[in-house]
Design a protein around this motif. Structure first.
Motif, PDB file in Angstrom:
ATOM      1  N   UNK A 258       0.819  -1.219   0.000  1.00  0.00           N
ATOM      2  CA  UNK A 258       0.000   0.000   0.000  1.00  0.00           C
ATOM      3  C   UNK A 258       0.848   1.263   0.000  1.00  0.00           C
ATOM      4  N   UNK A 259       2.151   1.090   0.177  1.00  0.00           N
ATOM      5  CA  UNK A 259       3.061   2.230   0.247  1.00  0.00           C
ATOM      6  C   UNK A 259       3.532   2.606  -1.161  1.00  0.00           C
ATOM      7  N   UNK A 260       3.126   3.775  -1.675  1.00  0.00           N
ATOM      8  CA  UNK A 260       3.527   4.159  -3.037  1.00  0.00           C
ATOM      9  C   UNK A 260       5.025   4.382  -3.192  1.00  0.00           C
ATOM     10  N   UNK A 261       5.743   4.588  -2.098  1.00  0.00           N
ATOM     11  CA  UNK A 261       7.183   4.756  -2.176  1.00  0.00           C
ATOM     12  C   UNK A 261       7.887   3.418  -2.379  1.00  0.00           C
ATOM     13  N   UNK A 262       7.279   2.341  -1.868  1.00  0.00           N
ATOM     14  CA  UNK A 262       7.880   1.011  -1.995  1.00  0.00           C
ATOM     15  C   UNK A 262       7.451   0.314  -3.280  1.00  0.00           C
TER      16      UNK A 262
END
Length: 369
Positions: A258-262
């Motif tokens: 859910x993390x757009x950075x990951x």
């Protein structure tokens, strides 16, 4: 609301128009496959399902049909045993541990290359298995088929929804990867299979686990399974509540996805296709409340127009409810709004269950009667 239902599929469409996608290279030889059928008190349909499975266009020496019975207390087990001489295996699991845990245990027992998971009431087209397994490549860990419902005069809303979902799945698969499966028809490469917690909704979390491990999930729209629609609106509502409750409890186990950075692409798909969709009843309530406030506090003429539009839509949904009860003639113009509002009510109930710490592990065939 606009993003999850309109802008998201539009962005997928534009991406596919502008960027060429990789084409899957189909396998030359059909792999050994275990067709794993979930059953709990399925005496009404299990014989039909086994007969359907035995007629699939797949080499018999490369197909292992396995039915797991999650503590059935009707004649399901006896019916399955009557097919043992046709290479159908019964795995009885005591204790009502739930579909996901049963799948975990059966996956350990079989040694085929591909694991295909199916429900007892899902009838496959003759070429469904071939279409499903031919989609695998070294990078693809899961292939999802298409579920269709038999035509009925009472399912306009559901039919529209499934056509819409199928279109999104095609676009997601062409863009990069699906983010979810379908419990009626999906296949997992045995080496990619990840055991799931018993309270997880496996056809949702298994693809997510494969994505987390660097694999891909693809869509095989020609691999078709058929089911009967729910018998009434109450059963459909209960199914929706159960699915969304389990989905919320499952998605929280994947904060990294859910993390757009990951994982920017996967996160975009998860938030757009799933999380925002599950929150749509909250958005609908916010829209209605804010619209009333704007009429009272701002420009009443301008903001009255969308408020009246909402009133008309909800009135049609109420008419659809009375149509379901038999008080009005059934028409698509009232059934589609009714189905949409009922689905959102189910999602709202599922969200409340999650916030209250409730979950659903086992399933009951009475939901289909």
């Amino acid at each position: 609301m606009l993003h999850t239902f309109f802008f998201y599929p539009a962005t997928l469409y534009l991406y596919n128009r502008l960027c060429s996608s990789d084409q899957a290279v189909q396998l030359d030889k059909l792999p050994s496959t275990a067709l794993i059928i979930a059953a709990y008190n399925e005496e009404d349909v299990i014989a039909e399902k086994i007969e359907n499975s035995l007629k699939l266009e797949y080499p018999t020496d490369r197909l292992n049909v396995v039915v797991f019975s999650d503590g059935s207390d009707d004649t399901t087990d006896e019916i399955v045993r009557s097919y043992e001489n046709q290479n159908v295996t019964l795995v009885r699991i005591e204790g009502r541990v739930g579909k996901t845990e049963c799948q975990n245990r059966v996956a350990k027992l079989v040694d085929e290359e591909i694991l295909v998971f199916s429900d007892a009431n899902s009838m496959y087209e003759p070429d469904a298995l071939k279409e499903l397994v031919r989609g695998f490549t070294p990078r693809i860990g899961c292939v999802v088929g298409e579920l269709r419902y038999h035509d009925s005069s009472n399912v306009e809303g559901e039919s529209v929804y499934w056509r819409y979902e199928s279109r999104i799945k095609r676009l997601e698969s062409a863009t990069s990867s699906l983010i979810t499966g379908n419990g009626s028809i999906y296949a997992v490469h045995a080496e990619s299979y990840v055991p799931q917690p018993a309270d997880a909704i496996s056809d949702f979390t298994e693809p997510l686990s494969i994505l987390r491990n660097g694999g891909l999930v693809k869509y095989a729209p020609k691999a078709v399974a058929w089911e009967e629609t729910e018998k009434n609106a109450t059963n459909e509502l209960n199914r929706r509540i159960r699915i969304v409750t389990r989905s919320w409890n499952s998605i929280v186990r994947y904060p990294d996805l859910l993390n757009p950075l990951s994982h920017p692409r996967i996160a975009y798909q998860l938030w757009s296709h799933k999380v925002l969709r599950w929150l749509s009843p909250v958005f609908l309530l916010a829209i209605a409340v804010s619209n009333v406030g704007l009429v009272a506090l701002s420009n009443p003429t301008f903001y009255t127009i969308p408020l009246v539009g909402q009133g008309v839509f909800y009135s049609l949904a109420v008419a659809g409810y009375f149509s379901e009860k038999g008080y009005l003639k059934h028409r698509a113009i009232i059934h589609i709004p009714f189905y949409f509002i009922q689905a959102n009510y189910g999602m709202f109930r599922g969200l409340l269950n999650f916030l209250q710490g409730s979950n659903v592990i086992v399933w009951d065939t009475s939901d289909r009667t």
